[in-house]
Design a protein around this motif. Structure first.
Motif, PDB file in Angstrom:
ATOM      1  N   GLY A   1       0.819  -1.208   0.000  1.00  0.00           N
ATOM      2  CA  GLY A   1       0.000   0.000   0.000  1.00  0.00           C
ATOM      3  C   GLY A   1       0.853   1.257   0.000  1.00  0.00           C
ATOM      4  O   GLY A   1       0.594   2.209  -0.744  1.00  0.00           O
ATOM      5  N   GLY A   2       1.905   1.269   0.810  1.00  0.00           N
ATOM      6  CA  GLY A   2       2.823   2.407   0.829  1.00  0.00           C
ATOM      7  C   GLY A   2       3.523   2.594  -0.505  1.00  0.00           C
ATOM      8  O   GLY A   2       3.679   3.718  -0.988  1.00  0.00           O
ATOM      9  N   ALA A   3       3.930   1.486  -1.113  1.00  0.00           N
ATOM     10  CA  ALA A   3       4.587   1.555  -2.421  1.00  0.00           C
ATOM     11  C   ALA A   3       3.631   2.102  -3.475  1.00  0.00           C
ATOM     12  O   ALA A   3       4.016   2.927  -4.315  1.00  0.00           O
ATOM     13  CB  ALA A   3       5.112   0.181  -2.823  1.00  0.00           C
ATOM     14  N   LEU A   4       2.377   1.671  -3.434  1.00  0.00           N
ATOM     15  CA  LEU A   4       1.403   2.149  -4.424  1.00  0.00           C
ATOM     16  C   LEU A   4       1.071   3.627  -4.232  1.00  0.00           C
ATOM     17  O   LEU A   4       0.909   4.362  -5.214  1.00  0.00           O
ATOM     18  CB  LEU A   4       0.137   1.294  -4.379  1.00  0.00           C
ATOM     19  CG  LEU A   4       0.305  -0.140  -4.895  1.00  0.00           C
ATOM     20  CD1 LEU A   4      -0.967  -0.952  -4.661  1.00  0.00           C
ATOM     21  CD2 LEU A   4       0.699  -0.145  -6.359  1.00  0.00           C
ATOM     22  N   ILE A   5       0.968   4.060  -2.984  1.00  0.00           N
ATOM     23  CA  ILE A   5       0.754   5.493  -2.723  1.00  0.00           C
ATOM     24  C   ILE A   5       1.942   6.291  -3.257  1.00  0.00           C
ATOM     25  O   ILE A   5       1.770   7.289  -3.958  1.00  0.00           O
ATOM     26  CB  ILE A   5       0.527   5.765  -1.219  1.00  0.00           C
ATOM     27  CG1 ILE A   5      -0.831   5.221  -0.774  1.00  0.00           C
ATOM     28  CG2 ILE A   5       0.642   7.263  -0.914  1.00  0.00           C
ATOM     29  CD1 ILE A   5      -1.036   5.228   0.730  1.00  0.00           C
ATOM     30  N   SER A   6       3.146   5.835  -2.949  1.00  0.00           N
ATOM     31  CA  SER A   6       4.346   6.544  -3.414  1.00  0.00           C
ATOM     32  C   SER A   6       4.444   6.534  -4.930  1.00  0.00           C
ATOM     33  O   SER A   6       4.809   7.544  -5.540  1.00  0.00           O
ATOM     34  CB  SER A   6       5.597   5.906  -2.799  1.00  0.00           C
ATOM     35  OG  SER A   6       5.570   6.035  -1.392  1.00  0.00           O
ATOM     36  N   LEU A   7       4.112   5.410  -5.559  1.00  0.00           N
ATOM     37  CA  LEU A   7       4.138   5.327  -7.017  1.00  0.00           C
ATOM     38  C   LEU A   7       3.136   6.300  -7.632  1.00  0.00           C
ATOM     39  O   LEU A   7       3.462   7.026  -8.581  1.00  0.00           O
ATOM     40  CB  LEU A   7       3.830   3.900  -7.481  1.00  0.00           C
ATOM     41  CG  LEU A   7       3.722   3.691  -8.993  1.00  0.00           C
ATOM     42  CD1 LEU A   7       5.047   3.987  -9.677  1.00  0.00           C
ATOM     43  CD2 LEU A   7       3.246   2.268  -9.290  1.00  0.00           C
ATOM     44  N   SER A   8       1.926   6.339  -7.085  1.00  0.00           N
ATOM     45  CA  SER A   8       0.914   7.239  -7.656  1.00  0.00           C
ATOM     46  C   SER A   8       1.321   8.698  -7.485  1.00  0.00           C
ATOM     47  O   SER A   8       1.103   9.516  -8.379  1.00  0.00           O
ATOM     48  CB  SER A   8      -0.458   6.979  -7.041  1.00  0.00           C
ATOM     49  OG  SER A   8      -0.497   7.354  -5.685  1.00  0.00           O
ATOM     50  N   LEU A   9       1.934   9.040  -6.358  1.00  0.00           N
ATOM     51  CA  LEU A   9       2.387  10.417  -6.150  1.00  0.00           C
ATOM     52  C   LEU A   9       3.568  10.751  -7.057  1.00  0.00           C
ATOM     53  O   LEU A   9       3.684  11.871  -7.560  1.00  0.00           O
ATOM     54  CB  LEU A   9       2.737  10.654  -4.680  1.00  0.00           C
ATOM     55  CG  LEU A   9       1.551  10.609  -3.718  1.00  0.00           C
ATOM     56  CD1 LEU A   9       2.018  10.711  -2.283  1.00  0.00           C
ATOM     57  CD2 LEU A   9       0.531  11.685  -4.037  1.00  0.00           C
ATOM     58  N   TRP A  10       4.456   9.765  -7.286  1.00  0.00           N
ATOM     59  CA  TRP A  10       5.584  10.007  -8.186  1.00  0.00           C
ATOM     60  C   TRP A  10       5.096  10.235  -9.615  1.00  0.00           C
ATOM     61  O   TRP A  10       5.574  11.127 -10.306  1.00  0.00           O
ATOM     62  CB  TRP A  10       6.557   8.829  -8.129  1.00  0.00           C
ATOM     63  CG  TRP A  10       7.702   8.951  -9.088  1.00  0.00           C
ATOM     64  CD1 TRP A  10       8.589   9.997  -9.198  1.00  0.00           C
ATOM     65  CD2 TRP A  10       8.080   8.007 -10.079  1.00  0.00           C
ATOM     66  NE1 TRP A  10       9.490   9.743 -10.199  1.00  0.00           N
ATOM     67  CE2 TRP A  10       9.212   8.519 -10.763  1.00  0.00           C
ATOM     68  CE3 TRP A  10       7.588   6.758 -10.452  1.00  0.00           C
ATOM     69  CZ2 TRP A  10       9.839   7.836 -11.787  1.00  0.00           C
ATOM     70  CZ3 TRP A  10       8.219   6.077 -11.474  1.00  0.00           C
ATOM     71  CH2 TRP A  10       9.332   6.619 -12.134  1.00  0.00           C
ATOM     72  N   LEU A  11       4.128   9.443 -10.054  1.00  0.00           N
ATOM     73  CA  LEU A  11       3.634   9.562 -11.427  1.00  0.00           C
ATOM     74  C   LEU A  11       2.768  10.802 -11.653  1.00  0.00           C
ATOM     75  O   LEU A  11       2.465  11.150 -12.795  1.00  0.00           O
ATOM     76  CB  LEU A  11       2.850   8.311 -11.815  1.00  0.00           C
ATOM     77  CG  LEU A  11       3.677   7.038 -11.953  1.00  0.00           C
ATOM     78  CD1 LEU A  11       2.773   5.840 -12.189  1.00  0.00           C
ATOM     79  CD2 LEU A  11       4.718   7.169 -13.055  1.00  0.00           C
ATOM     80  N   THR A  12       2.377  11.451 -10.576  1.00  0.00           N
ATOM     81  CA  THR A  12       1.518  12.631 -10.711  1.00  0.00           C
ATOM     82  C   THR A  12       2.205  13.877 -10.154  1.00  0.00           C
ATOM     83  O   THR A  12       2.641  14.731 -10.908  1.00  0.00           O
ATOM     84  CB  THR A  12       0.163  12.406 -10.017  1.00  0.00           C
ATOM     85  OG1 THR A  12       0.385  12.052  -8.652  1.00  0.00           O
ATOM     86  CG2 THR A  12      -0.642  11.321 -10.716  1.00  0.00           C
ATOM     87  N   VAL A  13       2.338  13.956  -8.861  1.00  0.00           N
ATOM     88  CA  VAL A  13       2.793  15.182  -8.201  1.00  0.00           C
ATOM     89  C   VAL A  13       4.270  15.474  -8.447  1.00  0.00           C
ATOM     90  O   VAL A  13       4.636  16.605  -8.759  1.00  0.00           O
ATOM     91  CB  VAL A  13       2.498  15.114  -6.686  1.00  0.00           C
ATOM     92  CG1 VAL A  13       3.025  16.342  -5.971  1.00  0.00           C
ATOM     93  CG2 VAL A  13       1.010  14.946  -6.444  1.00  0.00           C
ATOM     94  N   SER A  14       5.144  14.470  -8.302  1.00  0.00           N
ATOM     95  CA  SER A  14       6.575  14.780  -8.377  1.00  0.00           C
ATOM     96  C   SER A  14       7.232  14.332  -9.683  1.00  0.00           C
ATOM     97  O   SER A  14       8.448  14.364  -9.804  1.00  0.00           O
ATOM     98  CB  SER A  14       7.314  14.180  -7.174  1.00  0.00           C
ATOM     99  OG  SER A  14       7.195  12.781  -7.150  1.00  0.00           O
ATOM    100  N   TRP A  15       6.457  13.943 -10.653  1.00  0.00           N
ATOM    101  CA  TRP A  15       7.003  13.498 -11.931  1.00  0.00           C
ATOM    102  C   TRP A  15       7.853  14.577 -12.607  1.00  0.00           C
ATOM    103  O   TRP A  15       8.875  14.296 -13.211  1.00  0.00           O
ATOM    104  CB  TRP A  15       5.865  13.061 -12.862  1.00  0.00           C
ATOM    105  CG  TRP A  15       6.350  12.580 -14.182  1.00  0.00           C
ATOM    106  CD1 TRP A  15       6.337  13.255 -15.368  1.00  0.00           C
ATOM    107  CD2 TRP A  15       6.935  11.310 -14.460  1.00  0.00           C
ATOM    108  NE1 TRP A  15       6.866  12.482 -16.369  1.00  0.00           N
ATOM    109  CE2 TRP A  15       7.249  11.274 -15.833  1.00  0.00           C
ATOM    110  CE3 TRP A  15       7.229  10.190 -13.681  1.00  0.00           C
ATOM    111  CZ2 TRP A  15       7.831  10.179 -16.446  1.00  0.00           C
ATOM    112  CZ3 TRP A  15       7.813   9.099 -14.292  1.00  0.00           C
ATOM    113  CH2 TRP A  15       8.107   9.095 -15.653  1.00  0.00           C
ATOM    114  N   GLN A  16       7.447  15.819 -12.517  1.00  0.00           N
ATOM    115  CA  GLN A  16       8.131  16.910 -13.199  1.00  0.00           C
ATOM    116  C   GLN A  16       9.392  17.362 -12.482  1.00  0.00           C
ATOM    117  O   GLN A  16      10.117  18.212 -12.986  1.00  0.00           O
ATOM    118  CB  GLN A  16       7.173  18.099 -13.393  1.00  0.00           C
ATOM    119  CG  GLN A  16       6.931  18.913 -12.143  1.00  0.00           C
ATOM    120  CD  GLN A  16       5.948  18.300 -11.152  1.00  0.00           C
ATOM    121  OE1 GLN A  16       5.397  17.236 -11.388  1.00  0.00           O
ATOM    122  NE2 GLN A  16       5.722  18.953 -10.049  1.00  0.00           N
TER     123      GLN A  16
END
Length: 170
Positions: free
Chosen positions: A114-129
Motif C-alpha cells: 500500500g505504501g509503495a502504491l501510494i508513493s508510485l501514484s504520487l511520483w507519477l503525478t505530483v513529483s514526476w516533473q
C-alpha cells in the motif's frame, strides 16, 4: 561466530553473532521511519483545514490542477480532480493505515505494498516533473517500500505473533 538461532519472535540467542543480529534487524529502522512518516503524513492531512478543499492555497484540488499537465499519467490526476476531497481523504486514510500497519507489523507485506502504491501514484503525478529526478522524494519512498514488500515484518510484529500461533496450532 555468526551461527545460532533466534526465538520465534526474533529474539536473540546467546550463540548468535553481532553480524547476524544486525542482518536480522536491518529493516527495522526503515520500518520505523516509513511507519512514523506515513502516520504523520496522514494525520497532517486530516488536521489541515485547507487540504480537502477544491481550490485555494494548500488544497488538494489546487495541487492536482497545478500538476495535471506535467504528470506522467494525467488520467490519474483527472480521476482525482473529479472529487478532490474524496481523493484527499483516500490518500490521508491510506497513509494512516499503511503507517499503523507497518509499525505494528500487521499484514506487513500488504501495508508495504500500500505504501509503495501510494508513493508510485504520487511520483507519477505530483513529483514526476521534478528535475533532476533525485530531488523528488516520492520515487525514493517507493524504493524504500520495496524491501518491506519482499521481506514483510517478521520481527517485533503482530505478524510474527500470528505466525507462532499458527505453528503451535498445527
Amino acid at each position: 561466530m555468526d551461527g545460532g538461532t533466534t526465538t520465534p519472535l526474533g529474539g536473540i540467542q546467546e550463540s548468535e553473532g553481532w553480524r547476524a543480529v544486525a542482518r536480522r534487524y536491518s529493516l527495522l529502522p526503515l520500518r520505523l521511519f516509513l511507519g512514523i512518516t506515513f502516520v504523520y503524513a496522514g494525520i497532517d492531512k486530516l488536521t489541515d483545514n485547507a487540504f480537502f478543499h477544491t481550490t485555494g492555497a494548500g488544497s488538494i484540488g489546487e495541487l492536482m490542477t497545478n500538476v495535471r499537465d506535467s504528470a506522467a499519467i494525467p488520467a490519474l490526476v483527472d480521476l482525482a480532480l473529479k472529487n478532490p476531497a474524496g481523493f484527499g481523504y483516500a490518500i490521508a486514510f491510506g497513509e494512516l493505515a499503511v503507517g499503523v500497519g507497518i509499525l505494528l507489523g500487521l499484514f506487513g507485506r500488504l501495508a508495504a505494498l500500500g505504501g509503495a502504491l501510494i508513493s508510485l501514484s504520487l511520483w507519477l503525478t505530483v513529483s514526476w516533473q521534478t528535475t533532476p529526478y533525485y530531488y523528488g522524494n516520492d520515487l525514493a519512498y517507493l524504493m524504500a517500500w520495496l524491501p518491506l514488500v519482499l521481506a514483510g515484518t517478521p520481527l517485533l510484529s503482530l505478524d510474527a505473533i500470528l505466525a507462532v500461533r499458527r505453528r503451535r496450532s498445527l
